[in-house]
Scaffold this motif. Structure first.
Motif, short mmCIF file in Angstrom:
data_model
loop_
_atom_site.label_atom_id
_atom_site.label_comp_id
_atom_site.label_asym_id
_atom_site.label_seq_id
_atom_site.Cartn_x
_atom_site.Cartn_y
_atom_site.Cartn_z
N MET A 99 0.84 -1.21 0.00
CA MET A 99 0.00 0.00 0.00
C MET A 99 0.87 1.25 0.00
SD MET A 99 -2.98 1.11 2.67
CE MET A 99 -3.93 -0.37 2.36
N ASN A 100 0.46 2.18 -0.79
CA ASN A 100 1.22 3.43 -0.90
C ASN A 100 0.96 4.27 0.36
OD1 ASN A 100 1.87 6.11 -1.40
ND2 ASN A 100 1.65 5.85 -3.61
N SER A 101 2.01 4.44 1.16
CA SER A 101 1.80 5.08 2.46
C SER A 101 1.42 6.54 2.31
CB SER A 101 3.07 4.96 3.32
OG SER A 101 4.13 5.65 2.69
N THR A 102 1.89 7.18 1.25
CA THR A 102 1.51 8.58 1.02
C THR A 102 0.00 8.73 1.01
OG1 THR A 102 3.41 8.67 -0.47
CG2 THR A 102 1.91 10.57 -0.48
N VAL A 103 -0.63 7.78 0.35
CA VAL A 103 -2.07 7.86 0.16
C VAL A 103 -2.81 7.89 1.49
CG1 VAL A 103 -4.04 6.52 -0.58
CG2 VAL A 103 -2.10 6.82 -2.12
N MET A 104 -2.38 7.06 2.42
CA MET A 104 -3.16 6.89 3.63
C MET A 104 -2.84 7.94 4.70
SD MET A 104 -5.05 4.61 2.58
CE MET A 104 -6.02 4.24 4.08
N GLN A 105 -1.84 8.80 4.44
CA GLN A 105 -1.44 9.73 5.49
C GLN A 105 -1.88 11.17 5.26
OE1 GLN A 105 2.76 9.00 5.77
NE2 GLN A 105 2.47 6.94 6.64
N GLY A 106 -2.84 11.39 4.34
CA GLY A 106 -3.37 12.74 4.18
C GLY A 106 -3.90 13.24 5.52
N ASN A 107 -3.80 14.56 5.76
CA ASN A 107 -4.37 15.05 7.01
C ASN A 107 -5.88 15.04 6.90
OD1 ASN A 107 -5.45 17.62 6.05
ND2 ASN A 107 -3.30 18.16 5.71
N SER A 108 -6.54 15.22 8.01
CA SER A 108 -7.98 15.00 8.04
C SER A 108 -8.72 15.97 7.13
CB SER A 108 -8.50 15.13 9.46
OG SER A 108 -8.29 16.47 9.91
N GLY A 109 -8.09 17.12 6.79
CA GLY A 109 -8.77 18.09 5.96
C GLY A 109 -8.72 17.79 4.48
N SER A 110 -7.83 16.97 4.03
CA SER A 110 -7.74 16.73 2.58
C SER A 110 -7.92 15.25 2.29
CB SER A 110 -6.41 17.25 2.03
OG SER A 110 -5.33 16.56 2.63
N PRO A 111 -8.47 14.98 1.13
CA PRO A 111 -8.77 13.58 0.80
C PRO A 111 -7.52 12.81 0.40
CG PRO A 111 -9.31 15.02 -1.03
CD PRO A 111 -8.88 15.92 0.09
N ASP A 112 -7.65 11.49 0.38
CA ASP A 112 -6.58 10.63 -0.13
C ASP A 112 -6.53 10.69 -1.65
OD1 ASP A 112 -5.94 9.63 2.47
OD2 ASP A 112 -7.75 8.38 2.35
N VAL A 113 -7.71 10.77 -2.25
CA VAL A 113 -7.81 10.73 -3.72
C VAL A 113 -8.87 11.72 -4.18
CG1 VAL A 113 -8.12 9.25 -5.75
CG2 VAL A 113 -7.40 8.24 -3.57
N ILE A 114 -8.57 12.44 -5.24
CA ILE A 114 -9.62 13.20 -5.93
C ILE A 114 -9.87 12.54 -7.27
CG2 ILE A 114 -10.29 15.42 -6.92
CD1 ILE A 114 -8.49 16.80 -4.91
#
Lengths: 391, 391
Positions: free
Chosen positions: B1-16
């Protein structure tokens, strides 16, 4: 002048016009202009927007000469008289600051696709000639000189220099503008029916149950008068396409006969091209069908192949009110207080201004023009069948 | 799993996900279901209503076998795999209380109008047979036994028992229902473009100038990806008609070849009949033309004369995103953070659920199914051309 009409109390109108199509609105305008207090009742209300009824579909060809051979002489005379009423109406709209109804004399070109169609055009031309109308036979190459987009196979045609056109939707908008902003006419956005008490009109019953009183009611409900008048709904389907406004595919209204079938193409200055219309005896039915659209496109493309590339912006079906003898029913009838203005068939826009004036004259008890007397509803045994309460 | 993806802060999404057609919505659903925080950006917003893009036009035939001979084997394999993903998606919508997307196995009937058309059908049948697909040649009378409304002149056909259909507009509504009510996905009613900084995706720039940050952007803008991807808009015009729901004119989807031209007729249980579709190489153009409507009606009426009497309820033109080799572009590309999901041509609805899962796997760095690896954007030298700021 009918004294009853002018003595309504300040709360109720002198006349209620039932129907806000081109006939109802023209009648309301002529009545209001004569100083009468008028109310119009129509479900579509006072806004020029898509509405049921033939007016919204109409192409707006004012072509009594082209139509001559399809009709009979009294109708042709009525039509040629009716065209003369437009300059005054158009000028009124202009002075009132309303939208330009795009009334203009463009002439029209009738074209025949094959040799049998040309024989039919020639037969019509003979009628036009006999009635003293201006119509000139054209060779095939003369047709294409006038309209280069015509198919090279077109067999011949007739030029009718005096035909006019108007944009019916803009005419509706112009009439509504004058009625509501100049004449202060109320337009009730409801359906309604004439209310009879003791055999005479007392006003209009709205579809919410409310009663609006008036000593005179004008019935101008088009195809929806078929339940009470000797009028038959005749469905017509019609298309609107978009040409380049700068480089228009056609310049004149073209009336074609294609292997015996009628189709007309009315180009407007803004790039709209109206293609109509079917004639279907299927009752009150405003649904667009596959066959209607298919046949109109087929015949239009046959005459003018370049139509293939145009955007198809609208398909529409509406019902015209056809009378048994082809003439409208205009005037008073055996029901006191009721004035009829219906049965205009495919000629409603052409006859609108003339009908408005004739309705005004009928309401005021003035004598009618000669051409209009042929439209007297009294020529039918039962021009209207309405039930009402006892007095 | 791409760790970048899962570590967005609560204000921004993982994916648009850029694009709210069937590919964007299916991708958003697969991503959200996997626990990712997803935002969808599409001008049409979260309501299932008429919108640009191929999805709103699509007939919803899930017919990889019928299409087999038109396509190539990798696409056919992808299509047959894709059909298998629908039961799970449909069940999810049902459990979420969303609208029934009318997914069902109806089979389909391919019919040939003349003997040359029958030769073409036989050629296609040979391909279907060679690839081990279930397709059965039919005599002319067997075609009419299955569909009595077919023209008596129909020359023969092929029955494909395994073809399915779905109602794409209801599928859009079902996906939007799950996304917004179950998964809490935000749908931004705006257009947007991927924002690059230093050669990698930072998020999406909305058309009001606002920036929405996310480490991953899915580009699912269909024909509108043609300015940045090796994808060509292919215009299709399509009609909708209304049958009697009780006494339907047709029971099976019918794919016709009429004098070499393709037309399909997809009846739905609610009485809708979809007739499609043209294939036009005219750029991004969603205008309905006279020729498009005329030719569809002509070929449909030729195959099924009773269509003439049906109401024509809708004409529509939309653009499909076609890739050079007929396979979609699904997966990561040379731009870090950018996942492509476009180029589905006329197969977007069929491939939607499968594409959604493939996008999820690409985002999460999971291995792809065999059928999907053929869709790797890396097969093109420049799968995407985007300009961005320097880092």
């Amino acid at each position: 002048m009918n004294s009853t009409v002018m003595q309504g109390n300040s709360g109720s109108p002198d006349v209620i016009v039932l129907g806000g199509g081109i006939i109802g609105l023209s009648s309301a305008w002529s009545l209001a202009r004569a100083g009468l207090r008028v109310v119009v009742v129509d479900p579509a209300g006072a806004v020029a927007r898509p509405r049921p009824g033939a007016t919204w579909a109409a192409a707006g060809m004012l072509a009594p000469v082209s139509e001559a051979s399809l009709a009979h002489e009294p109708l042709t005379r009525l039509g040629t008289a009716a065209v003369q009423r437009f300059p005054d109406l158009v000028e009124s709209i202009r002075q009132a600051g309303g939208p330009d109804p795009q009334w203009r004399r463009t002439g029209s070109v009738a074209v025949a696709y094959d040799s049998a169609d040309r024989d039919e055009l020639r037969r019509r031309h003979d009628v036009q000639h006999r009635w003293g109308l201006d119509a000139r036979m054209l060779e095939a190459d003369e047709c294409r000189d006038l309209e280069p987009a015509l198919d090279p196979g077109v067999a011949g045609g007739v030029l009718i220099p005096d035909d006019h056109q108007v944009n019916p939707r803009r005419l509706v908008a112009g009439l509504l503008h004058m009625l509501t902003r100049v004449a202060g006419v109320e337009v009730i956005a409801r359906a309604g029916r004439p209310q009879l008490v003791g055999g005479r009109v007392e006003g209009v019953r709205l579809d919410d149950g409310q009663m609006r009183s008036a000593p005179v009611v004008v019935l101008a409900t088009g195809a929806w008068s078929s339940d009470v008048c000797p009028v038959r709904p005749v469905k017509g389907q019609i298309l609107r396409l978009r040409m380049s406004a700068r480089d228009a595919l056609l310049r004149h209204p073209v009336r074609g006969i294609v292997a015996g079938r009628e189709v007309y193409l009315v180009p407007r200055a803004d790039g709209e091209l109206v293609v109509g219309a079917t004639t279907e005896d299927v009752g009150l039915d405003e649904s667009v069908t596959a066959a209607g659209v298919y046949e109109l496109l087929r015949d239009a493309i046959t005459l003018v192949p370049g139509i293939q590339d145009l955007e198809l912006t609208e398909t529409l079906a509406r019902c015209r009110p056809a009378s048994p003898d082809g003439l409208p029913l205009i005037g008073r009838c055996h029901v006191p207080g009721l004035v009829l203005a219906t049965g205009h068939g495919r000629h409603g826009v052409l006859l609108s201004a003339l009908t408005g004036d004739a309705v005004r004259d009928a309401v005021l008890g003035r004598p009618q023009d000669d051409a209009v007397t042929a439209c007297d509803p009294g020529r039918f045994t039962d021009p209207v069948t309405l039930e009402g309460r006892a007095a």
